[in-house]
Design an enzyme around this catalytic site. Structure first.
Site, PDB file in Angstrom:
ATOM      1  NE  ARG A   1     -11.766 -27.447   2.842  1.00 46.23           N
ATOM      2  CZ  ARG A   1     -12.948 -28.040   2.981  1.00 46.23           C
ATOM      3  NH1 ARG A   1     -13.365 -28.388   4.188  1.00 46.23           N
ATOM      4  NH2 ARG A   1     -13.699 -28.284   1.934  1.00 46.23           N
TER       5      ARG A   1
ATOM      6  CE  LYS B   1      -6.690  -9.095   9.213  1.00 49.55           C
ATOM      7  NZ  LYS B   1      -6.571  -9.217   7.750  1.00 49.55           N
TER       8      LYS B   1
ATOM      9  CE  LYS C   1      -1.696 -17.857   5.617  1.00 46.19           C
ATOM     10  NZ  LYS C   1      -1.296 -16.652   6.368  1.00 46.19           N
TER      11      LYS C   1
HETATM   12  P1  NAD Z   1      -0.677  -0.125   5.300  1.00 44.89           P
HETATM   13  O1  NAD Z   1      -0.541   0.176   6.737  1.00 44.89           O
HETATM   14  O2  NAD Z   1       0.520  -0.546   4.528  1.00 44.89           O
HETATM   15  O3  NAD Z   1      -1.309   1.130   4.516  1.00 44.89           O
HETATM   16  C1  NAD Z   1      -2.451   1.810   4.918  1.00 44.89           C
HETATM   17  C2  NAD Z   1      -2.354   3.201   4.295  1.00 44.89           C
HETATM   18  O4  NAD Z   1      -3.570   3.903   4.526  1.00 44.89           O
HETATM   19  C3  NAD Z   1      -1.224   4.055   4.870  1.00 44.89           C
HETATM   20  O5  NAD Z   1      -0.511   4.623   3.799  1.00 44.89           O
HETATM   21  C4  NAD Z   1      -1.951   5.121   5.677  1.00 44.89           C
HETATM   22  O6  NAD Z   1      -1.255   6.340   5.693  1.00 44.89           O
HETATM   23  C5  NAD Z   1      -3.236   5.239   4.896  1.00 44.89           C
HETATM   24  N1  NAD Z   1      -4.327   5.825   5.679  1.00 44.89           N
HETATM   25  C6  NAD Z   1      -4.629   5.626   6.975  1.00 44.89           C
HETATM   26  N2  NAD Z   1      -5.710   6.350   7.314  1.00 44.89           N
HETATM   27  C7  NAD Z   1      -6.092   6.999   6.206  1.00 44.89           C
HETATM   28  C8  NAD Z   1      -7.149   7.894   5.898  1.00 44.89           C
HETATM   29  N3  NAD Z   1      -8.013   8.260   6.829  1.00 44.89           N
HETATM   30  N4  NAD Z   1      -7.248   8.358   4.631  1.00 44.89           N
HETATM   31  C9  NAD Z   1      -6.381   7.985   3.689  1.00 44.89           C
HETATM   32  N5  NAD Z   1      -5.355   7.145   3.909  1.00 44.89           N
HETATM   33  C10 NAD Z   1      -5.221   6.661   5.158  1.00 44.89           C
HETATM   34  O7  NAD Z   1      -1.832  -1.221   5.197  1.00 44.89           O
HETATM   35  P2  NAD Z   1      -2.156  -2.214   3.984  1.00 44.89           P
HETATM   36  O8  NAD Z   1      -1.506  -3.510   4.257  1.00 44.89           O
HETATM   37  O9  NAD Z   1      -1.924  -1.517   2.701  1.00 44.89           O
HETATM   38  O10 NAD Z   1      -3.724  -2.441   4.206  1.00 44.89           O
HETATM   39  C11 NAD Z   1      -4.701  -1.535   3.713  1.00 44.89           C
HETATM   40  C12 NAD Z   1      -6.049  -2.226   3.715  1.00 44.89           C
HETATM   41  O11 NAD Z   1      -5.967  -3.421   2.922  1.00 44.89           O
HETATM   42  C13 NAD Z   1      -6.558  -2.681   5.085  1.00 44.89           C
HETATM   43  O12 NAD Z   1      -7.968  -2.617   5.097  1.00 44.89           O
HETATM   44  C14 NAD Z   1      -6.116  -4.140   5.141  1.00 44.89           C
HETATM   45  O13 NAD Z   1      -6.876  -4.908   6.054  1.00 44.89           O
HETATM   46  C15 NAD Z   1      -6.377  -4.535   3.705  1.00 44.89           C
HETATM   47  N6  NAD Z   1      -5.659  -5.734   3.274  1.00 44.89           N
HETATM   48  C16 NAD Z   1      -4.299  -5.807   3.363  1.00 44.89           C
HETATM   49  C17 NAD Z   1      -3.655  -6.967   2.908  1.00 44.89           C
HETATM   50  C18 NAD Z   1      -2.144  -7.099   2.891  1.00 44.89           C
HETATM   51  O14 NAD Z   1      -1.651  -8.088   2.329  1.00 44.89           O
HETATM   52  N7  NAD Z   1      -1.391  -6.159   3.423  1.00 44.89           N
HETATM   53  C19 NAD Z   1      -4.410  -8.034   2.406  1.00 44.89           C
HETATM   54  C20 NAD Z   1      -5.801  -7.906   2.318  1.00 44.89           C
HETATM   55  C21 NAD Z   1      -6.400  -6.750   2.754  1.00 44.89           C
END
Ligand code: NAD
Length: 472
Positions: free
Chosen positions: A67, A107, A71
């Protein structure tokens, strides 16, 4: 933190796919074709910063194009590499299929420690990265559409969109080349918090099914459940905030990069977030107690554990010590394949990442459609719906001879705005996907858990895309 043991992120995903392929008895050639990453671009480029010239390396992987567009987010982190980007792109393929978003999976990642750069530097670096991606066909509203991930947000997405617009001013749909933009620059209401909101909707749906709640050794509603959350970034903050403020759950511990804070009576998430923004760390937050060993916090007793930071944090070594009754994977890949086997064996249900954190891509899908339509959702019908509501109120008041209570009146004459519609669409996607996972699990005796069920749903859709249309 502890090195991830056992399978790598990509191996973990592929082993999870293999488990589902066995259930479906899928032709191995088809499942191999599904697992393979379609294409990967690596770019290296110099940027002239105030401090001098610096070189950067980034990737964009397209896992599937059954598709279009493909994304998936763009991650800025110091340890990003090609394999991680490929793993994340594969997860996007399965995620989109599970929540019925008609996109392929992609990605991107840039190897950078964002803490070392000013806003001006970040703009130069991001625009240069965007230019390279666009020039190689890896940034395009029809074929390849990034979004925010770790280390990026609406600011970077605005720079991506603007760079693409200057390269392709003739493209009437230029603004759809990226999602997660600021609302005033073509974004959609509710996208920033969409992933956290989706985690909340996933948990609400779980607690609407008493038989599922009982399987997890719990009873009752979400209110009062004790939750531990790792990471207070975009996803973790919003999930924790909504679950505590709107559902009455108690966030008993938040695990940060350099320590954890806990309070058995529940932490005030907004206050904690403001504290973290001011001090750069959650350590020392006066509304709870601080402990140094953040990683050990994953093993504290709780009802629900929400890893919302990074991959591989629950592995072979610590999985047997996890005491949570339910795990909601808000991060991508927080549980390795070996840990997943351990938790499954112990009957700990897991809402898998490919379902649980899909809120972001669901709302990105709405944003992309909004951009192609060049109109905000609800713009045409909102006042019309309000007028209809007023007529209903007038008719009811005439029949009953009494004024309606103010709350009922307000609800009846409320025409849905864009945020209402986004919430409704997201809630529907999360509920529908959860029900599909439960039905799929219950209709295959060899499926015990949500993750295998989720991958079975995804593989069925992907295999039929190959088999119905033909491999060419
Ligand atoms: P972000 O950078 O906003 O936040 C990540 C947080 O994790 C930060 O506050 C950081 O300080 C903390 N962190 C880093 N290492 C750490 C550790 N060892 N122990 C505890 N905390 C730790 O990122 P995000 O956008 O919130 O993404 C977080 C997860 O969610 C990732 O796996 C990302 O791929 C996934 N995700 C994000 C989205 C999105 O829309 N942003 C969508 C789907 C999945």
């Amino acid at each position: 933190m502890t090195e991830m043991t056992g399978s790598t992120f990509l191996e973990s995903i592929n082993q999870m796919v293999d488990r589902a392929a066995q259930v479906l008895d899928l032709d191995p050639a088809i499942s191999e074709a599904i697992k393979e990453c379609n294409s990967v671009l690596q770019v290296s480029f110099p940027v002239q910063l105030r401090s001098g010239v610096e070189n950067f390396t980034g990737w964009r992987a397209v896992h599937s194009t059954h598709r279009l567009p493909a994304k998936g987010g763009i991650r800025y982190a110091p340890n990003v590499d090609q394999k991680e980007v490929e793993a994340l792109s594969a997860l996007m393929t399965y995620k989109c299929a599970i929540v019925s978003v008609p996109f392929g999976g992609a990605k991107g990642g840039l190897r950078i420690d964002i803490r070392n750069y000013s806003r001006e530097d970040m703009q130069l670096i991001t625009r240069r990265f965007a230019r390279d991606l666009a020039n190689h066909g890896f940034l395009d509203p029809a074929t390849n559409v990034p979004a925010p991930d770790v280390g990026t947000g609406e600011r970077e997405m605005a720079w991506f969109a603007d760079t693409y617009k200057h390269l392709h001013p003739e493209d009437v749909n230029y603004i759809a080349c990226v999602t997660g933009k600021p609302v005033k620059h073509g974004g959609i209401q509710g996208r920033t918090e969409a992933t956290g909101r989706g985690v909340q909707y996933a948990l609400r749906e779980f607690f609407r099914h008493p038989e599922e709640v009982a399987r997890a050794g719990m009873s009752g509603r979400l209110a009062g459940k004790r939750i531990i959350i790792q990471g207070l970034g975009n996803v973790g903050y919003h999930a924790a905030k909504f679950l505590s403020e709107e559902d009455g759950a108690l966030i008993t511990a938040v695990l940060g990069r350099d320590g954890l804070v806990f309070n058995e009576d529940g932490l005030d998430i907004e206050e904690l977030y403001q504290y973290k923004t001011k001090h750069g760390s959650i350590r020392g937050f006066p509304g709870g107690e601080t402990d140094d060993d953040s990683e050990a916090g994953l093993e504290r007793p709780c009802d629900i554990l929400i890893p919302a930071a990074l991959e591989g944090v629950i592995h072979e070594e610590n999985a047997p010590r996890i005491q949570a009754k339910l795990i909601a994977e808000a991060a991508n890949g927080p549980i390795t394949f070996e840990a997943d086997c351990n938790l499954r064996g112990r009957g700990v249900p897991i809402l898998p990442d490919a379902y649980c954190n899909a809120g972001g891509v669901v709302v990105s899908y709405f944003e992309w459609i909004r951009n192609l339509h060049h109109i905000r959702f609800g713009r045409m019908e909102r006042r019309f719906d309000e007028d209809k509501g007023r007529s209903i109120v007038a008719a009811l008041e005439e029949v009953t001879g009494a004024p309606l209570p103010e709350k009922v009146r307000d609800e009846l004459i409320h025409g849905a705005n864009e945020l209402d519609l986004v919430h409704s669409g997201l809630d529907d996607a999360m509920r529908q996907a959860f029900q599909n996972m439960v039905e799929t699990r219950d209709s295959h005796p060899e499926i015990e858990d949500y993750r295998v069920a989720a991958y079975v749903i995804a593989l069925k859709k992907l295999a039929s895309a190959y088999l119905d249309i033909g491999v060419y």
